[in-house]
Design a protein around this motif. Structure first.
Motif, PDB file in Angstrom:
ATOM      1  N   VAL A  68       0.692  -1.545  -0.057  1.00 30.03           N
ATOM      2  CA  VAL A  68       0.027   0.141   0.037  1.00 30.03           C
ATOM      3  C   VAL A  68       0.699   1.436   0.131  1.00 30.03           C
ATOM      4  O   VAL A  68       0.127   2.445  -0.143  1.00 30.03           O
ATOM      5  CB  VAL A  68      -1.015  -0.004   1.127  1.00 30.03           C
ATOM      6  CG1 VAL A  68      -1.912  -1.057   1.064  1.00 30.03           C
ATOM      7  CG2 VAL A  68      -0.327  -0.013   2.446  1.00 30.03           C
ATOM      8  N   LYS A  69       2.190   1.303   0.107  1.00 28.86           N
ATOM      9  CA  LYS A  69       3.105   2.402   0.086  1.00 28.86           C
ATOM     10  C   LYS A  69       4.289   2.050  -0.496  1.00 28.86           C
ATOM     11  O   LYS A  69       4.826   0.955  -0.179  1.00 28.86           O
ATOM     12  CB  LYS A  69       3.136   3.254   1.509  1.00 28.86           C
ATOM     13  CG  LYS A  69       3.723   2.662   2.609  1.00 28.86           C
ATOM     14  CD  LYS A  69       3.517   3.586   3.833  1.00 28.86           C
ATOM     15  CE  LYS A  69       3.886   2.892   4.834  1.00 28.86           C
ATOM     16  NZ  LYS A  69       2.961   1.933   5.537  1.00 28.86           N
ATOM     17  N   ASP A  70       4.926   3.109  -1.188  1.00 21.27           N
ATOM     18  CA  ASP A  70       6.255   2.874  -1.529  1.00 21.27           C
ATOM     19  C   ASP A  70       7.065   3.775  -0.619  1.00 21.27           C
ATOM     20  O   ASP A  70       6.926   4.692   0.050  1.00 21.27           O
ATOM     21  CB  ASP A  70       6.282   3.258  -2.954  1.00 21.27           C
ATOM     22  CG  ASP A  70       5.553   2.580  -4.064  1.00 21.27           C
ATOM     23  OD1 ASP A  70       5.427   1.448  -3.845  1.00 21.27           O
ATOM     24  OD2 ASP A  70       4.688   3.271  -4.511  1.00 21.27           O
ATOM     25  N   LEU A  71       8.501   3.176  -0.876  1.00 26.13           N
ATOM     26  CA  LEU A  71       9.715   3.914   0.261  1.00 26.13           C
ATOM     27  C   LEU A  71      10.774   4.385  -0.930  1.00 26.13           C
ATOM     28  O   LEU A  71      11.058   4.019  -1.986  1.00 26.13           O
ATOM     29  CB  LEU A  71      10.333   2.940   0.855  1.00 26.13           C
ATOM     30  CG  LEU A  71      11.599   3.463   1.755  1.00 26.13           C
ATOM     31  CD1 LEU A  71      11.092   4.368   2.583  1.00 26.13           C
ATOM     32  CD2 LEU A  71      12.209   2.113   2.421  1.00 26.13           C
TER      33      LEU A  71
ATOM     34  N   LEU B  75      -7.712   5.073   8.324  1.00 23.86           N
ATOM     35  CA  LEU B  75      -8.573   4.185   7.933  1.00 23.86           C
ATOM     36  C   LEU B  75      -7.855   2.919   7.516  1.00 23.86           C
ATOM     37  O   LEU B  75      -8.548   1.955   7.319  1.00 23.86           O
ATOM     38  CB  LEU B  75      -9.559   4.542   6.683  1.00 23.86           C
ATOM     39  CG  LEU B  75     -10.387   5.798   7.171  1.00 23.86           C
ATOM     40  CD1 LEU B  75     -11.553   6.046   6.059  1.00 23.86           C
ATOM     41  CD2 LEU B  75     -10.853   5.910   8.570  1.00 23.86           C
ATOM     42  N   ASP B  76      -6.597   2.661   7.239  1.00 22.32           N
ATOM     43  CA  ASP B  76      -5.930   1.550   7.259  1.00 22.32           C
ATOM     44  C   ASP B  76      -5.390   0.906   8.275  1.00 22.32           C
ATOM     45  O   ASP B  76      -5.248  -0.189   8.541  1.00 22.32           O
ATOM     46  CB  ASP B  76      -4.714   1.788   6.043  1.00 22.32           C
ATOM     47  CG  ASP B  76      -5.099   1.774   4.686  1.00 22.32           C
ATOM     48  OD1 ASP B  76      -6.437   1.470   4.423  1.00 22.32           O
ATOM     49  OD2 ASP B  76      -4.337   1.855   3.974  1.00 22.32           O
ATOM     50  N   GLU B  77      -5.068   1.715   9.413  1.00 20.12           N
ATOM     51  CA  GLU B  77      -4.514   1.396  10.570  1.00 20.12           C
ATOM     52  C   GLU B  77      -5.659   1.392  11.625  1.00 20.12           C
ATOM     53  O   GLU B  77      -5.153   0.277  12.715  1.00 20.12           O
ATOM     54  CB  GLU B  77      -3.393   2.335  11.067  1.00 20.12           C
ATOM     55  CG  GLU B  77      -2.119   2.155  10.446  1.00 20.12           C
ATOM     56  CD  GLU B  77      -1.950   2.531   9.107  1.00 20.12           C
ATOM     57  OE1 GLU B  77      -0.849   1.746   8.593  1.00 20.12           O
ATOM     58  OE2 GLU B  77      -2.766   3.480   8.674  1.00 20.12           O
ATOM     59  N   CYS B  78      -6.743   1.597  11.463  1.00 13.04           N
ATOM     60  CA  CYS B  78      -7.728   1.832  12.365  1.00 13.04           C
ATOM     61  C   CYS B  78      -9.092   1.183  11.975  1.00 13.04           C
ATOM     62  O   CYS B  78      -9.322   1.108  10.819  1.00 13.04           O
ATOM     63  CB  CYS B  78      -7.891   3.175  12.995  1.00 13.04           C
ATOM     64  SG  CYS B  78      -6.429   3.906  13.840  1.00 13.04           S
TER      65      CYS B  78
ATOM     66  N   SER C  33     -13.864   2.122   7.246  1.00 15.03           N
ATOM     67  CA  SER C  33     -12.567   1.628   7.343  1.00 15.03           C
ATOM     68  C   SER C  33     -12.704   0.769   5.920  1.00 15.03           C
ATOM     69  O   SER C  33     -13.591   0.364   5.325  1.00 15.03           O
ATOM     70  CB  SER C  33     -11.706   1.002   8.375  1.00 15.03           C
ATOM     71  OG  SER C  33     -12.629  -0.449   8.378  1.00 15.03           O
ATOM     72  N   LYS C  34     -11.603   0.056   5.682  1.00 14.84           N
ATOM     73  CA  LYS C  34     -11.325  -1.001   4.387  1.00 14.84           C
ATOM     74  C   LYS C  34     -12.193  -2.372   5.098  1.00 14.84           C
ATOM     75  O   LYS C  34     -12.151  -3.186   4.209  1.00 14.84           O
ATOM     76  CB  LYS C  34     -10.014  -0.971   4.175  1.00 14.84           C
ATOM     77  CG  LYS C  34      -8.888  -1.905   5.178  1.00 14.84           C
ATOM     78  CD  LYS C  34      -7.638  -2.041   4.455  1.00 14.84           C
ATOM     79  CE  LYS C  34      -6.739  -2.823   5.490  1.00 14.84           C
ATOM     80  NZ  LYS C  34      -5.347  -3.003   4.930  1.00 14.84           N
ATOM     81  N   GLU C  35     -12.675  -2.321   6.279  1.00 10.92           N
ATOM     82  CA  GLU C  35     -13.386  -3.265   6.652  1.00 10.92           C
ATOM     83  C   GLU C  35     -14.601  -3.464   5.622  1.00 10.92           C
ATOM     84  O   GLU C  35     -15.114  -4.708   5.630  1.00 10.92           O
ATOM     85  CB  GLU C  35     -14.228  -3.189   8.005  1.00 10.92           C
ATOM     86  CG  GLU C  35     -14.758  -4.319   8.807  1.00 10.92           C
ATOM     87  CD  GLU C  35     -14.125  -5.605   8.764  1.00 10.92           C
ATOM     88  OE1 GLU C  35     -14.730  -6.612   9.088  1.00 10.92           O
ATOM     89  OE2 GLU C  35     -12.833  -5.567   8.893  1.00 10.92           O
TER      90      GLU C  35
END
Length: 338
Positions: free
Chosen positions: A4-7, A246-249, A259-261
């Motif tokens: 979901v994320k790039d570095l 909304l991804d972490e909680c 959320s993504k729920e």
């Protein structure tokens, strides 16, 4: 970096120095540890970046150590309220990511006992204020991998039950699949002394309270969430990654998931999810080899999730970053759909 994320690495960390990096929050999403799903959620990356910056800046102002440096706009570092428009790039201080050894399908964490500082603690730390339907707690109690005593309860909980005291739970961070841990196991693999481990738990409860207080202002219930930590150069515990999004909680509004729920609820009704459940029983390390590609989300659900991410960022920060309906109106639409 991940699903979901790039570095972007600007300066790599060493044993004696922190590095510097940037997260690029994408519109990708993941459920059930599968990895990148076939759909993208429009503007999700920017909405997540805005929300996590809001909480990082709150915590920094309260004297909590974090890896947050700022948000990136026009290649300049800015605070949230200096931005002219939403961004999906956050700059942060980097620590070393040390991996446990995998031998004969068993992870060896002994390396973390030898390291002194400047490394990612190999745990996801989860706080639970309630046990909504779909919480892993119910499955683990049923399987016997968790007991009522472990979570401080005397009777079997019901879906939706509010907890008198939050539960702090743990899972692995650096393994192929997330694996829940007892408190004793979490301490053992963390590389922390007992006093440091207690500080980590207390800090998690403090962060939980802050997120609960801030999201209550927009009529959301903070059901559960996860945070991650590292040790800095002086071996201070430092909050890292992202939080309060909304991804972490898992938030709810009048019992409706925020959320993504929402995506998880849809996918739990599919044959693809049944494949995952069976594959994980067969081979917990290589289960993805036995699973077909996931179906796409229906357009109506995908677009609604996008609007919810954007409305959350707007209402949490009090700034209209995105054009969207009020969050509560969107959530009533979710109730009609699922």
């Amino acid at each position: 970096m991940g699903s979901v994320k790039d570095l972007i690495i600007i300066e790599s960390p060493t044993e004696k120095s922190l590095g510097r990096g940037r997260f690029v929050f994408s519109d990708r999403y993941s459920v059930f540890d599968y990895g990148e799903m076939p759909d993208h959620i429009d503007d999700k990356g920017k909405a997540i970046c805005i929300a996590t910056a809001y909480f990082f800046e709150k915590l920094e102002n309260l004297g909590i150590k974090t890896h947050y440096v700022g948000l990136v706009e026009d290649d300049k570092i800015k605070t949230l309220y200096e931005l002219k428009k939403p961004t999906n790039v956050m700059e942060f201080k980097m620590v070393r990511v040390i991996k446990p050894d995998l031998k004969d399908n068993i992870y060896d964490y002994s390396v973390f006992k030898k390291e002194k500082s400047n490394f990612l603690i190999p745990l996801e730390v989860i706080y639970r204020n309630s046990l909504p339907e779909g919480s892993s707690i119910f499955k683990r109690l049923k399987e016997g991998s968790l007991t009522l005593q472990d979570i401080g309860l005397e009777e079997m909980p019901e879906p939706g039950q509010k907890l008198e005291k939050p539960i702090v739970d743990f899972s692995t961070k650096l393994e192929v699949n997330d694996r829940y841990l007892s408190r004793k196991e979490a301490l053992e693999i963390s590389g922390l002394y007992e006093s440091e481990f207690e500080k980590l738990i207390n800090l998690t409860l403090f962060i939980d309270d802050l997120i609960t207080e801030e999201t209550r202002k927009i009529n959301l219930n903070n059901e559960d969430g996860k945070v991650e930590y590292a040790l800095d150069l002086e071996r201070n515990i430092m909050l890292v990654d992202a939080l309060g999004t909304l991804d972490e909680c898992r938030f709810t509004f009048e019992g409706i998931p925020v959320s993504k729920e929402i995506a998880r609820i849809y996918y739990r009704k599919t044959d693809w999810y049944k494949e995952i459940e069976e594959a994980k029983k067969k081979d917990r390390f290589h289960w993805k080899d036995y699973v077909s590609s996931p179906p796409q989300l229906p357009k109506q659900i995908r677009e609604l999730i996008s609007l919810i991410y954007k409305a959350y960022a707007n209402e949490l920060t009090g700034i209209e970053w995105f054009e969207t309906s009020p969050l509560k109106d969107l959530l009533y639409r979710v109730k009609e759909l699922i």
